[in-house]
Design a protein around this motif. Structure first.
Motif, short mmCIF file in Angstrom:
data_model
loop_
_atom_site.label_atom_id
_atom_site.label_comp_id
_atom_site.label_asym_id
_atom_site.label_seq_id
_atom_site.Cartn_x
_atom_site.Cartn_y
_atom_site.Cartn_z
N ALA A 32 1.35 3.27 5.72
CA ALA A 32 1.69 3.31 4.31
C ALA A 32 2.36 4.64 4.01
O ALA A 32 2.15 5.63 4.73
CB ALA A 32 0.46 3.12 3.44
N ARG A 78 0.84 -1.21 0.00
CA ARG A 78 0.00 0.00 0.00
C ARG A 78 0.87 1.25 0.00
O ARG A 78 0.41 2.32 0.43
CB ARG A 78 -0.94 -0.01 1.21
N TRP A 103 -2.45 0.35 -5.38
CA TRP A 103 -3.25 0.51 -4.17
C TRP A 103 -4.25 1.64 -4.38
O TRP A 103 -4.07 2.47 -5.27
CB TRP A 103 -2.41 0.74 -2.92
#
Length: 441
Positions: free
Chosen positions: A418, A193, A229
């Motif tokens: 992330a 991600r 992502w």
């Protein structure tokens, strides 16, 4: 970054004047000034490249922090339009929208510079149509999701990740600002991600319009790029409060008090890449740091109000410093209470993130909150999609985050999950597509 509240900065979501009040800000205009999805429903397939732009150059520099405009009536939300063409890309200084989507792509194994160029042409043409409130016929059959809506302040912003330059044979043109961010001790990053060759930020004041743009961008990628992502976010809706106010995050804190403003003398110097930087294709552009920051809300909400305010260094009710005044009052960092202790304690988030505590380092913060459901144990997966803009991440995000990483009281209640860093080219001029000065150099 640990800056989810207090002194670290975010453009206010204060809405603009409603119908019958003030005219839209520069770079924004009512849908009645140009064709909309409704008005083009019968002729959307005939829309050509000549009809992709509205507004004046540089129009994205509408007000982005606090101002004294009247609140926007909810009935006017759909009519606002942001210019696609200009000196800077939209979605940087544009007032924060109620709904946002972030999506990162990796180029397909068979794709290189030629395919990336064609993709950026498609995406730029599509963004111009979406931001004008038109259908997306040229990108394929329009889904019809947004047929009844106006532009709704839609913005589409494009950025290039570090690996984009490897994939397109442009390593020699990769800016130093895309050097990898250093590791921080509190990071718990999910590589799946994070990062990506290409990054797209979408914002709109209507959820269906925002989703329509997201789906159109994904479809237009075709076989050239695949999704790495994707994340969804939200903010307070324009017109939801009686008067324009700095937004709150999911901890309930006023978030974004001291954001740099376009009226600041050094705003452009701090936020946008200047000509003569050695990377002329990036002139007028910026660097976006993106961090998914999960808030441990159960732990945070278990604290007393006094404890929460001590962690932040500001009052929860109005965002004012604990040393007194109102939201925009400067922090009195040396003030002590009757017990002799600092009123804004040494590890308070507001103190550690203050520009004066970080050599003047500043970022333009423009995040979205997110909520991705509740786990089996009842814990909400919620927090902040932190996005900050600066001319140089090594002078903006990095020094502040290093200091927060060493002792921010807020760190106990958040988790960085992330991360991404992207070079965001300047805005496309009339007849150009985003990134053209890089890809065709």
């Amino acid at each position: 970054m640990n800056p989810v509240a207090a002194n670290a900065s975010t453009p206010s979501s204060d809405p603009e004047a409603g119908q019958g009040s003030q005219a839209p800000a520069s770079g924004q205009r009512a849908a009645g000034d140009g064709p909309s999805r409704r008005r083009l429903l019968a002729t959307a397939g005939a829309v050509g490249a000549a009809g992709l732009t509205v507004g004046a150059a540089g129009g994205a520099l509408a007000h982005s922090a606090t101002d004294d405009h009247a609140p926007t009536a909810l009935s006017t939300v759909g009519s606002r339009e942001v210019a696609f063409h200009g000196k800077h890309q939209p979605g940087i200084t544009t007032p924060m929208q109620a709904h946002g989507h972030l999506i990162a792509f990796d180029l397909a194994p068979s794709a290189g510079r030629k395919e990336a160029t064609a993709l950026m042409r498609r995406w730029s043409a599509l963004a111009g149509e979406l931001m004008a409130g038109r259908t997306a016929e040229h990108a394929g059959a329009d889904t019809g999701v947004a047929l009844d809506a106006g532009p709704s302040s839609t913005t589409v912003t494009f950025g290039f990740g570090r690996t984009f330059f490897d994939r397109t044979g442009l390593v020699a043109r990769r800016p130093e600002g895309l050097d990898p961010l250093p590791a921080f001790s509190a990071d718990q990053l999910d590589a799946q991600r994070s990062h990506g060759d290409l990054w797209v930020q979408i914002g709109a004041d209507d959820a269906l319009v925002a989703f329509h743009a997201l789906r159109a961008v994904q479809r237009a990628a075709g076989k050239t790029a695949r999704v790495r992502w994707q994340m969804n976010g939200f903010n307070r809706s324009p017109g939801a409060t009686e008067q324009p106010m700095t937004t709150r995050n999911l901890m309930g804190q006023v978030d974004g008090t001291n954001n740099p403003k376009p009226s600041d003398q050094d705003f452009d110097q701090r936020i946008f890449v200047a000509a003569g930087s050695g990377q002329e294709w990036l002139t007028g552009g910026s660097f976006a740091v993106v961090r998914r920051i999960r808030m441990l809300l159960d732990d945070w909400e278990a604290l007393s109000l006094n404890h929460q305010e001590a962690v932040i260094g500001r009052r929860k009710s109005d965002g004012a410093p604990l040393t007194g005044g109102e939201e925009t009052t400067e922090l009195a960092l040396d003030e002590r209470g009757t017990d002799g202790k600092l009123v804004i304690r040494e590890n308070a988030h507001a103190r550690i993130s203050a520009p004066e505590q970080n050599g003047g380092a500043a970022m333009l913060r423009r995040p979205f909150s997110y909520h991705d459901g509740i786990g089996p144990d009842g814990t909400p997966d919620a927090g902040l999609l932190f996005i900050c803009w600066q001319a140089d991440p090594l002078r903006g995000f990095v020094p502040v985050q290093r200091k927060l990483d060493r002792g921010d009281a807020l760190s106990e209640f958040i988790r960085h999950e992330a991360s991404g860093l992207y070079a965001v080219p300047g805005g496309a001029r009339e007849g150009e597509y985003v990134g053209q000065r890089l890809l065709e150099s």
